[in-house]
Design an enzyme around this catalytic site. Sequence first.
Site, PDB file in Angstrom:
ATOM      1  N   ARG A   1      -4.667  -6.211  14.182  1.00 14.94           N
ATOM      2  CA  ARG A   1      -4.982  -5.743  15.535  1.00 14.94           C
ATOM      3  C   ARG A   1      -5.851  -6.739  16.281  1.00 14.94           C
ATOM      4  NH1 ARG A   1      -6.110   0.528  13.668  1.00 14.94           N
ATOM      5  NH2 ARG A   1      -3.900   1.165  13.617  1.00 14.94           N
TER       6      ARG A   1
ATOM      7  N   GLU B   1      -7.744   1.810 -12.712  1.00 18.19           N
ATOM      8  CA  GLU B   1      -7.181   3.024 -12.114  1.00 18.19           C
ATOM      9  C   GLU B   1      -5.991   3.548 -12.916  1.00 18.19           C
ATOM     10  OE1 GLU B   1      -8.505   2.346  -7.456  1.00 18.19           O
ATOM     11  OE2 GLU B   1      -6.539   1.638  -8.112  1.00 18.19           O
TER      12      GLU B   1
ATOM     13  N   CYS C   1       0.824  -1.213   0.000  1.00 17.34           N
ATOM     14  CA  CYS C   1       0.000   0.000   0.000  1.00 17.34           C
ATOM     15  C   CYS C   1       0.856   1.260   0.000  1.00 17.34           C
ATOM     16  CB  CYS C   1      -0.942  -0.001   1.194  1.00 17.34           C
ATOM     17  SG  CYS C   1      -2.028   1.443   1.241  1.00 17.34           S
TER      18      CYS C   1
ATOM     19  N   GLY D   1      -9.635  -5.326 -13.910  1.00 16.95           N
ATOM     20  CA  GLY D   1      -9.825  -5.160 -12.475  1.00 16.95           C
ATOM     21  C   GLY D   1      -9.532  -3.735 -12.041  1.00 16.95           C
ATOM     22  N   TYR D   2      -9.620  -3.497 -10.723  1.00 13.81           N
ATOM     23  CA  TYR D   2      -9.501  -2.116 -10.255  1.00 13.81           C
ATOM     24  C   TYR D   2      -8.117  -1.530 -10.505  1.00 13.81           C
ATOM     25  CZ  TYR D   2      -7.032  -3.562  -5.993  1.00 13.81           C
ATOM     26  OH  TYR D   2      -6.106  -4.055  -5.105  1.00 13.81           O
ATOM     27  N   ILE D   3      -7.064  -2.344 -10.461  1.00 12.79           N
ATOM     28  CA  ILE D   3      -5.717  -1.824 -10.695  1.00 12.79           C
ATOM     29  C   ILE D   3      -5.574  -1.354 -12.138  1.00 12.79           C
ATOM     30  CG2 ILE D   3      -3.260  -2.420 -10.796  1.00 12.79           C
ATOM     31  CD1 ILE D   3      -3.716  -4.275  -8.413  1.00 12.79           C
ATOM     32  N   GLY D   4      -6.006  -2.178 -13.084  1.00 11.96           N
ATOM     33  CA  GLY D   4      -5.931  -1.795 -14.476  1.00 11.96           C
ATOM     34  C   GLY D   4      -6.786  -0.588 -14.794  1.00 11.96           C
TER      35      GLY D   4
ATOM     36  N   HIS E   1     -27.687  20.715   1.124  1.00 11.43           N
ATOM     37  CA  HIS E   1     -27.976  21.243  -0.209  1.00 11.43           C
ATOM     38  C   HIS E   1     -27.132  22.485  -0.500  1.00 11.43           C
ATOM     39  CE1 HIS E   1     -30.381  21.905  -3.787  1.00 11.43           C
ATOM     40  NE2 HIS E   1     -30.461  23.194  -3.460  1.00 11.43           N
TER      41      HIS E   1
ATOM     42  N   LYS F   1      -0.263   5.440  -5.849  1.00 15.37           N
ATOM     43  CA  LYS F   1      -1.254   5.430  -6.933  1.00 15.37           C
ATOM     44  C   LYS F   1      -2.262   6.553  -6.762  1.00 15.37           C
ATOM     45  CE  LYS F   1      -4.096   2.035  -6.903  1.00 15.37           C
ATOM     46  NZ  LYS F   1      -4.545   0.643  -6.932  1.00 15.37           N
ATOM     47  N   LYS F   2      -2.706   6.797  -5.527  1.00 14.44           N
ATOM     48  CA  LYS F   2      -3.661   7.887  -5.299  1.00 14.44           C
ATOM     49  C   LYS F   2      -3.009   9.236  -5.595  1.00 14.44           C
ATOM     50  CE  LYS F   2      -7.738   9.408  -3.863  1.00 14.44           C
ATOM     51  NZ  LYS F   2      -8.201   9.286  -2.482  1.00 14.44           N
TER      52      LYS F   2
ATOM     53  N   GLU G   1     -26.691  14.479  -0.906  1.00 13.71           N
ATOM     54  CA  GLU G   1     -28.095  14.618  -0.512  1.00 13.71           C
ATOM     55  C   GLU G   1     -29.013  13.744  -1.347  1.00 13.71           C
ATOM     56  OE1 GLU G   1     -30.302  18.262  -1.305  1.00 13.71           O
ATOM     57  OE2 GLU G   1     -28.778  18.838  -2.784  1.00 13.71           O
TER      58      GLU G   1
ATOM     59  N   CYS H   1      -1.651   1.677  -2.987  1.00 16.34           N
ATOM     60  CA  CYS H   1      -2.706   2.681  -2.875  1.00 16.34           C
ATOM     61  C   CYS H   1      -2.195   4.102  -2.635  1.00 16.34           C
ATOM     62  CB  CYS H   1      -3.700   2.289  -1.790  1.00 16.34           C
ATOM     63  SG  CYS H   1      -2.992   1.522  -0.333  1.00 16.34           S
TER      64      CYS H   1
END
Length: 450
Positions: free
Chosen positions: A320, A181, A42, A176-179, A439, A50-51, A444, A47
């Site tokens: 954890r 993105e 990550c 998939g999500y990696i490709g 609003h 990448k972000k 909303e 992530c």
Amino acid sequence: MSYDYDLLVIGAGSGGLAASKRAASYGAKVAIVENDLVGGTCVIRGCVPKKLMVYASTFSHLYDDAVGYGWSEVKPSFDWKKLVEVVDNEVMRLNQVHIKLLEKAGVELIKGLGRFVDPHTVDVGDRQITADKILIAVGGAPVKPENIPGIEHTITSREMFHLPEFPKRFAVLGGGYIGVEFAGIMNGLGAEVTEIIRREKILRGFDEDIRTDIQAGMTEHGVNFLTNTEIEKIEKTDEGLKLTLTGDNESLVVDTILCATGRKPKPQLDPLNLDNAGVEVRDEAIAVTEDSATSQPHIYAVGDCTDRLNLTPVAIAEGRAFADTVFGHIPRYISHKGVPSAVFAQPEGATVGMTEKEAIADFGEDRVKVYRGRFRPMFHSLTGANEKVMVKLVVEKTTDRVLGVHMVGKDAAEIIQGMAIAVNMGATKKDFDATIGIHPSTSEEFVTLR
């Protein structure tokens, strides 16, 4: 028997870091073994970087959008090498942050590759380490299909953050999500992007409306999709990498091919010599019970190497929970239901709970009610861009309970995070209806759907 440590963690990624620090807080003597930078996929090559690249890629759209609001046109230029440099600097900064947090928690960091000698002994370089309890948290790694000649000419997500030159022609293998993105990132930065998928739609497993709307939005932004298509072979030529495709598709020549066909634990597990520890591997992942215990009662595993739900926050929560149970004597385990997730595509998508198809499969079509809205967001009322937002609630009629919430559009992840609380608390459609919206906002719409 006396051991060197109460707990030895193999892998300093999200799950291992969380578990080691929590166990140390209970007074355990803890060490963590890592053969790479500290932080895991990550932080290092997933992530987080990448972000940052997603953010970088969105500026190109903003220059155009600003014109509709009275700003003059500009001709921006983009420096790929600078982006690579600043992203890498941030990754290295975070690596140091995690090292300092381990030091503060009293966890010893041991650099090297850990290999099991026996169920209580791990070999790291020329050092043999024994531990009463051992946690495996080595994550997963990208895998490439083996049946495509020339697949060695492709890169994976590991190499995306260090490309020496910006590829003007970019192909993505996989939906998939990696490709998805990275297709959006490279398109936003100015590359000519083609995404090749074996099916009709991207993002298998997501709600159908999310799949449809993200793919339509990406097409509107300029990404070219080759659907129901496979690569027969890849050749290196003077003009670039030549892809021979199935069906009636013409061959495609590009500068770089990203192979984003999936991630598996196996590449990370093979070096560990798990047989020496008697740890069972099933379907190329470590087999665990709901409390993350393996076939050896004193050895546990969390995160992507167990291939349960491969998300960073899930690995942290599992780590954890393991430490609380084993060292804090507070038995608990993590539920993998109702976990929100997002795809940082362009447009962005996010989801929590059941898809429409899952709800119908569980409850029957007669008991499922879908509320859906599509509209142009207010931001684009002056830009002229053909942008759409999709919001959706999946409701069980008998109890009025909201089973799933789905969205495509700007800030979908930020909005769905709050919706996840409502879904996991068992909120009903009446609860949504009774909530007054903010609003004007996109969020909303979730409390005004009829």
